[in-house]
Design an enzyme around this catalytic site. Structure first.
Site, PDB file in Angstrom:
ATOM      1  N   HIS A 199       0.874  -1.177   0.000  1.00 21.84           N
ATOM      2  CA  HIS A 199       0.000   0.000   0.000  1.00 21.84           C
ATOM      3  C   HIS A 199       0.916   1.233   0.000  1.00 21.84           C
ATOM      4  O   HIS A 199       2.018   1.179   0.549  1.00 21.84           O
ATOM      5  CB  HIS A 199      -0.831  -0.062   1.289  1.00 21.84           C
ATOM      6  CG  HIS A 199      -1.938   0.927   1.408  1.00 21.84           C
ATOM      7  ND1 HIS A 199      -1.722   2.246   1.729  1.00 21.84           N
ATOM      8  CD2 HIS A 199      -3.281   0.784   1.286  1.00 21.84           C
ATOM      9  CE1 HIS A 199      -2.896   2.867   1.798  1.00 21.84           C
ATOM     10  NE2 HIS A 199      -3.857   2.001   1.530  1.00 21.84           N
ATOM     11  N   GLN A 220      -4.800  -5.388   6.722  1.00 18.27           N
ATOM     12  CA  GLN A 220      -5.795  -6.342   6.219  1.00 18.27           C
ATOM     13  C   GLN A 220      -5.743  -7.644   7.003  1.00 18.27           C
ATOM     14  O   GLN A 220      -6.775  -8.240   7.314  1.00 18.27           O
ATOM     15  CB  GLN A 220      -5.556  -6.647   4.727  1.00 18.27           C
ATOM     16  CG  GLN A 220      -5.727  -5.454   3.811  1.00 18.27           C
ATOM     17  CD  GLN A 220      -7.161  -4.955   3.737  1.00 18.27           C
ATOM     18  OE1 GLN A 220      -8.119  -5.699   3.995  1.00 18.27           O
ATOM     19  NE2 GLN A 220      -7.329  -3.693   3.399  1.00 18.27           N
ATOM     20  N   CYS A 255      -4.577   2.517  -3.788  1.00 18.76           N
ATOM     21  CA  CYS A 255      -3.382   3.001  -3.082  1.00 18.76           C
ATOM     22  C   CYS A 255      -2.204   2.056  -3.283  1.00 18.76           C
ATOM     23  O   CYS A 255      -1.407   1.836  -2.362  1.00 18.76           O
ATOM     24  CB  CYS A 255      -3.654   3.189  -1.588  1.00 18.76           C
ATOM     25  SG  CYS A 255      -4.937   4.365  -1.225  1.00 18.76           S
TER      26      CYS A 255
HETATM   27  C1  LIG Z   1      -5.910   0.353   4.483  1.00 16.83           C
HETATM   28  C2  LIG Z   1      -4.491  -0.058   4.421  1.00 16.83           C
HETATM   29  C3  LIG Z   1      -3.475   0.783   4.870  1.00 16.83           C
HETATM   30  C4  LIG Z   1      -3.724   2.182   5.384  1.00 16.83           C
HETATM   31  O1  LIG Z   1      -4.652   2.225   6.407  1.00 16.83           O
HETATM   32  P1  LIG Z   1      -5.101   3.682   6.938  1.00 16.83           P
HETATM   33  O2  LIG Z   1      -6.159   3.398   7.907  1.00 16.83           O
HETATM   34  O3  LIG Z   1      -5.602   4.426   5.728  1.00 16.83           O
HETATM   35  O4  LIG Z   1      -3.898   4.328   7.499  1.00 16.83           O
HETATM   36  C5  LIG Z   1      -2.188   0.322   4.820  1.00 16.83           C
HETATM   37  N1  LIG Z   1      -1.899  -0.895   4.362  1.00 16.83           N
HETATM   38  C6  LIG Z   1      -2.846  -1.743   3.917  1.00 16.83           C
HETATM   39  C7  LIG Z   1      -2.466  -3.107   3.454  1.00 16.83           C
HETATM   40  C8  LIG Z   1      -4.177  -1.346   3.928  1.00 16.83           C
HETATM   41  O5  LIG Z   1      -5.111  -2.179   3.498  1.00 16.83           O
END
Ligand SMILES: *Cc1c(COP(=O)(O)O)cnc(C)c1O
Length: 414
Positions: free
Chosen positions: A130, A211, A372
């Site tokens: 991400h 996740q 992302c």
């Molecule tokens: C959602 C997610 C993030 C970021 O989470 P935030 O709550 O937006 O900080 C980072 N890594 C993974 C794998 C994600 O799914």
């Protein structure tokens, strides 16, 4: 069914009654919410815990000597115990509260990165991170002379373990920062192997569990990792609260990230001294209500049980993959052996945004875009996919609704 090997099936209808939002209709259709990997819906237990706190037990924490502040502090701090138990941490002081995973990784990059890693050392990430586990390391690279290395992934969407190990061989990698489960491919990385290889070459390991913690039991002692972060809103909890867990001796070696109230021991104009961990990393008034909500979310999830949740999601994924495999013109990205409840796909001749828009007209919420994870998209020569993701409230009928919806999308683009 053999009850020794098959955990009790999840009573999805009962679970759904705990989530008030799921009874809504959108665009005149029953809501089919398949975007849980972006943020999960909240059970009544979480909603109530926060409302009750606001109505009956609220003041600032850690400061007041009055009754209300003490009760609120107890409620907020008891979340730290719940998190430590959830992750099987050795000590509650190893649990640092942050806003979300993004802040956790920035904290680590800033504090461990600048305070412990030396210029010339490297940080190793993977090809399925991400953005929040890429960009903080780029900032560190540019500010502190750290090299950023990327371990490639295979066409199946799994970490290439041979390449991973070869990137560690020169001993320069000080930290491996890698996802425990991809938010795009659903792939679960082989965490124990990653830790044992990284440690053999002297590197510490941080997992981005944003996740993974939603889909499987995370035991930081069993994993043997050094840091682990996650974000509350994906685990059926509120936004604005997340966790950075770290081994205590490492947290103690790290300088503060943000300065201000709550993180100090004493302050003069000449010099300030820091509070003990974890408070050293928790400057300012924390997310009190969100912390209280997170405890309710953890309680909710634990009452259902990870084995039951995992079995439910595995069965949804199997059902979805087999139905999608039977469709012309739909391609699923990656096919990792170990995967959680996230499926990215593309539809022939259709842009992912159009797929999501057409599904939305049928009341079906999926995510579309780069999720992302632009570099991962480029790895597959794509700029976007559609993504369906599942949670404890997702039903097999909703998977069927997605498939029916995709049949209509396909007709549209014939
Ligand atoms: C959602 C997610 C993030 C970021 O989470 P935030 O709550 O937006 O900080 C980072 N890594 C993974 C794998 C994600 O799914």
């Amino acid at each position: 069914m053999n009850i020794m090997t098959n955990p009790a099936a999840l009573d999805v209808d009962r679970i759904r009654r705990d989530f008030p939002i799921l009874t809504q209709t959108v665009r005149g259709k029953k809501l089919v919410f398949l975007d849980t990997a972006a943020s999960a819906q909240k059970p009544r237990a979480v909603i109530d815990a926060m409302a009750v706190a606001m109505q009956t037990q609220y003041a600032n924490v850690h400061r007041g000597l009055h009754w209300m502040s003490e009760r609120t502090t107890e409620a907020y701090e008891s979340t730290r115990d719940a998190v430590a138990e959830l992750m099987n941490a050795n000590d509650r002081s190893e649990v640092v509260f942050v806003r979300n995973s993004t802040e956790a990784i920035n904290l680590l990059a800033h504090s461990y990165g600048r305070g412990v890693l030396k210029p010339g050392q490297a940080v190793l990430i993977s090809g399925m991170e991400h953005h929040s586990n890429i960009v903080p390391w780029q900032l560190l690279r540019d500010a502190h002379g750290i090299e950023l290395r990327v371990a490639p992934i295979t066409d199946a969407g799994e970490l290439d373990m041979t390449a991973f190990e070869s990137l560690l061989e020169d001993g320069k990698v000080g930290l491996v920062a890698i996802t425990h489960m991809s938010n795009v491919l659903g792939s679960v990385t082989p965490a124990e192997r990653i830790v044992s290889i990284a440690h053999a070459y002297g590197a510490k390991v941080m997992f981005d569990g944003s996740q993974a913690i939603v889909h499987r039991k995370v035991d930081v002692c069993a994993l043997g990792c050094d840091f682990y972060c996650w974000t509350g809103h994906k685990l059926y909890g509120p936004t604005g609260i997340g966790v950075l867990w770290g081994k205590r001796d490492l947290l103690e070696r790290m300088p503060p990230f943000l300065g201000g109230g709550d993180m100090i021991s004493s302050v003069t104009y000449e010099q300030s001294t820091w509070a003990a961990v974890p408070h050293k990393f928790e400057a300012g008034t924390p997310a009190i209500l969100e912390g209280i909500g997170l405890k309710a979310a953890i309680g909710y999830v634990r009452a259902i049980g990870y084995d039951v949740m995992e079995a439910h999601e595995a069965s949804l994924v199997e059902h979805a993959l087999s139905r999608l495999a039977g469709m012309d013109g739909i391609r699923v990205l990656g096919n990792a052996q170990q995967r959680g409840g996230v499926i990215s796909f593309i539809v022939d001749k259709a842009h992912a945004h159009d797929v999501a828009t057409l599904l939305d007209r049928q009341g079906i919420a999926v995510r579309a875009g780069h999720h992302c994870a632009e570099p991962l998209m480029h790895r597959f020569n794509l700029d976007s996919t559609a993504r369906a993701s599942f949670g404890i409230y997702t039903t097999h009928a909703e998977v069927d609704a997605l498939v029916d919806g995709l049949v209509r999308v396909r007709e549209f683009f014939q």
